[in-house]
Design an enzyme around this catalytic site. Structure first.
Site, PDB file in Angstrom:
ATOM      1  N   ASP A  23      -2.232   1.659   2.288  1.00 39.27           N
ATOM      2  CA  ASP A  23      -3.382   2.651   3.271  1.00 39.27           C
ATOM      3  C   ASP A  23      -4.224   3.459   2.730  1.00 39.27           C
ATOM      4  O   ASP A  23      -4.328   4.361   2.824  1.00 39.27           O
ATOM      5  CB  ASP A  23      -1.553   3.477   2.928  1.00 39.27           C
ATOM      6  CG  ASP A  23      -0.521   3.398   3.519  1.00 39.27           C
ATOM      7  OD1 ASP A  23      -0.354   2.837   4.680  1.00 39.27           O
ATOM      8  OD2 ASP A  23       0.634   3.524   3.146  1.00 39.27           O
ATOM      9  N   HIS A  51      -2.029  -0.955   9.686  1.00 42.55           N
ATOM     10  CA  HIS A  51      -3.903  -1.523   9.160  1.00 42.55           C
ATOM     11  C   HIS A  51      -4.373  -0.473  10.313  1.00 42.55           C
ATOM     12  O   HIS A  51      -3.903  -0.951  11.538  1.00 42.55           O
ATOM     13  CB  HIS A  51      -4.262  -2.358   8.955  1.00 42.55           C
ATOM     14  CG  HIS A  51      -4.006  -3.306   7.750  1.00 42.55           C
ATOM     15  ND1 HIS A  51      -4.700  -5.036   7.662  1.00 42.55           N
ATOM     16  CD2 HIS A  51      -3.906  -3.141   7.224  1.00 42.55           C
ATOM     17  CE1 HIS A  51      -4.305  -4.946   6.541  1.00 42.55           C
ATOM     18  NE2 HIS A  51      -3.409  -3.674   5.880  1.00 42.55           N
TER      19      HIS A  51
HETATM   20  P1  IMP Z   1       8.617  -3.995   1.764  1.00 47.72           P
HETATM   21  O1  IMP Z   1       7.625  -4.847   1.852  1.00 47.72           O
HETATM   22  O2  IMP Z   1       9.889  -3.257   3.664  1.00 47.72           O
HETATM   23  O3  IMP Z   1       9.454  -4.743   1.673  1.00 47.72           O
HETATM   24  O4  IMP Z   1       8.429  -3.335   1.015  1.00 47.72           O
HETATM   25  C1  IMP Z   1       8.419  -2.947  -0.514  1.00 47.72           C
HETATM   26  C2  IMP Z   1       8.145  -1.322  -0.793  1.00 47.72           C
HETATM   27  O5  IMP Z   1       6.170  -1.516  -0.380  1.00 47.72           O
HETATM   28  C3  IMP Z   1       8.271   0.142   0.060  1.00 47.72           C
HETATM   29  O6  IMP Z   1       7.761   0.910  -1.044  1.00 47.72           O
HETATM   30  C4  IMP Z   1       7.029   0.354   0.691  1.00 47.72           C
HETATM   31  O7  IMP Z   1       6.864   1.274   1.255  1.00 47.72           O
HETATM   32  C5  IMP Z   1       6.179  -0.113  -0.083  1.00 47.72           C
HETATM   33  N1  IMP Z   1       5.029  -0.805   1.051  1.00 47.72           N
HETATM   34  C6  IMP Z   1       5.240  -2.491   1.706  1.00 47.72           C
HETATM   35  N2  IMP Z   1       4.326  -2.310   2.474  1.00 47.72           N
HETATM   36  C7  IMP Z   1       3.015  -1.309   2.162  1.00 47.72           C
HETATM   37  C8  IMP Z   1       1.849  -0.927   3.236  1.00 47.72           C
HETATM   38  O8  IMP Z   1       1.522  -1.683   3.545  1.00 47.72           O
HETATM   39  N3  IMP Z   1       1.578   0.559   2.615  1.00 47.72           N
HETATM   40  C9  IMP Z   1       2.581   1.640   2.240  1.00 47.72           C
HETATM   41  N4  IMP Z   1       3.228   0.929   1.486  1.00 47.72           N
HETATM   42  C10 IMP Z   1       3.542  -0.331   1.616  1.00 47.72           C
END
Ligand code: IMP
Length: 451
Positions: A23, A51
């Site tokens: 982010d 995004h």
């Molecule tokens: P997952 O990618 O859904 O398995 O989540 C794993 C960790 O990565 C969690 O803490 C999510 O909040 C974080 N996360 C995954 N994608 C993003 C993103 O695009 N921005 C911020 N955090 C992310």
């Protein structure tokens, strides 16, 4: 030795990568650079990414489609390293079409892996089981990390399916109904047997319904499915310029991030090779994106996290709520130890520092320059969740950043303390800040030449 007739193709590659926990405003930077490139390419992650880009006063939230789709007449490529939820992708395509965005340039790798309902189900189930298991240890020690706090978009289980191989489905398979039915029936057989053992109240998966929906998606997506590795190399041979758009971010990288509180893909630029088939020696420009402070969504250590009114103010002014899940983001001071590590991991030579306009109003902005662990002090990052959770940040205070940054249009317009903040970051991490964000609009992205 035979003389080689191989001549490096003339095209060029730029990468944009997040340097914190996601982010950072990568979408905006990609939007800025997309005009000067011929194709934007996603190489990792899936619909967990969010995004957001503001073009002509309109806000677009993209999850699977590269942000470069908003630049007219360019290709937007979803590489083989992405895990694609086909229904979400179609939803996103239709959403853009309804807003008259031209999506004819969108191409999807035939080797990108498919995210299906059972991956999302498994993601949510694992998170719930981890939460329930936490604290039940009989050893008296912490039973484990508890939840990761995933986005529940099925990302981890889809990558696990890819690595497990036999039951995985790739986007190219979707156009072959027999393969879809066979593979999904096999997957459901395995998953039903496993999941029934875990949860008595579990409703078995219905492979017929899941396969029918997947086949329907295959029909809709088939004109866009290609061997994108050859496509990208053909473009490079024609002298075209490629822009790689990292999703999630370096500190969430499965190898280099704060494991186990990470996502399941290679988010750093090292993911470009496996995620697209374009080798690392083709990258000529690597831009790392960082916020002027830190944020994190989900669980995991964040040494500089703020729990007070200062943090609340930053969250409100920065509108720090997730694009994908709407969750409030955790907020903290800029962690320069972490940032310098990410610059090193990615070979970053330029930084885009975003959201600087959120800091005015903070009386005494601080940046973290070292960690204390017990009696020891280190300026090296620790990419391990459990160890990083026990560090104490060491801060350096900087002067209050002046109000009115949103009106700046060039670097020279920036007032003294804002410049001092940027210069401190540059000196500490050893990379130049060439882009500064002072607001959501394109005109509020200040750019300067690289020294
Ligand atoms: P997952 O990618 O859904 O398995 O989540 C794993 C960790 O990565 C969690 O803490 C999510 O909040 C974080 N996360 C995954 N994608 C993003 C993103 O695009 N921005 C911020 N955090 C992310």
């Amino acid at each position: 030795m035979p003389e080689s007739n191989e001549i490096r193709s003339p095209g060029s590659c730029t990468a944009v990568v997040g340097l914190q926990w996601g982010d950072e405003g990568k979408g905006k930077v990609v939007d800025l650079l997309a005009e000067g490139h011929d194709a934007t390419v996603r190489y990792n992650g899936g619909a967990n990414a969010g995004h957001s880009v503001v073009v002509g006063g309109e806000r677009y939230a993209l999850h699977l489609i590269p942000s470069g789709i908003l630049a007219k007449g360019k290709l937007a490529v979803v590489g083989n390293g992405v895990v694609v939820d086909p229904e979400k992708l179609i939803e996103e395509i239709e959403g853009l079409e309804r807003r008259n965005v031209d999506v004819s340039g969108l191409v999807i790798s035939n080797r990108a892996h498919v995210v299906l309902d059972y991956h999302k189900l498994e993601d949510a189930l694992r998170e719930d089981l981890l939460a329930a298991a936490k604290g039940k240890s009989t050893s008296g020690r912490d039973s484990g990390p508890g939840q990761i706090g995933t986005t529940r978009r099925g990302i981890g289980p889809a990558y696990a399916e890819k690595v497990n191989r036999a039951t995985a489905l790739r986007i190219g398979d979707l156009v072959n109904p027999d393969v879809v039915r066979e593979r999904i029936t096999l997957a459901c057989g395995v998953k039903n047997a496993m999941l029934q053992g875990i949860s008595g109240s579990y409703t078995p998966l219905n492979p017929i319904d899941i396969a029918d929906r997947a086949i329907e998606c295959g029909k809709r997506l088939s004109p866009r499915i290609r061997d994108t590795t050859y496509l990208l190399h053909d473009l490079l041979s024609e002298g075209k310029r490629l822009l790689f758009e990292g999703a999630n971010a370096t500190l969430l990288d499965v190898d280099h991030g704060t494991f186990p509180y990470v996502t399941s893909s290679s988010c750093a630029v090292s993911g470009i090779g496996p995620g697209t088939g374009v080798p690392p020696n083709r990258l000529s420009r690597i831009i790392g994106v960082a916020k002027a402070y830190s944020t994190r969504v989900g669980a995991g250590p964040m040494p500089t996290e703020l729990f007070d009114a200062v943090g609340e103010g930053i969250r409100t002014r920065g509108r720090e709520f997730g694009t994908t899940t709407g969750r409030p983001r955790r907020v903290g001071w800029l962690d320069l130890v972490a940032l310098r590590y990410s610059v090193m991991i990615n070979g970053v030579d330029e930084i885009a520092l975003t959201l600087l306009d959120v800091l005015p109003g903070v009386e005494r902005p601080r940046v973290c320059t070292a960690y204390r662990i017990g009696d020891a002090k280190t300026d090296r990052f620790i990419p391990d969740g459990a160890t990083l959770a026990n560090v104490e940040p060491v801060y350096h205070d900087l002067g209050p950043i002046e109000h009115g940054l949103a009106a700046c249009r060039t670097f020279d317009d920036l007032p003294q303390n804002a410049r001092a903040y940027i210069e401190f970051v540059e000196r500490f991490v050893g990379a130049q800040v060439t882009i500064v964000g002072v607001g959501p609009g394109r005109e509020q992205t200040l750019v300067r030449e690289r020294r």
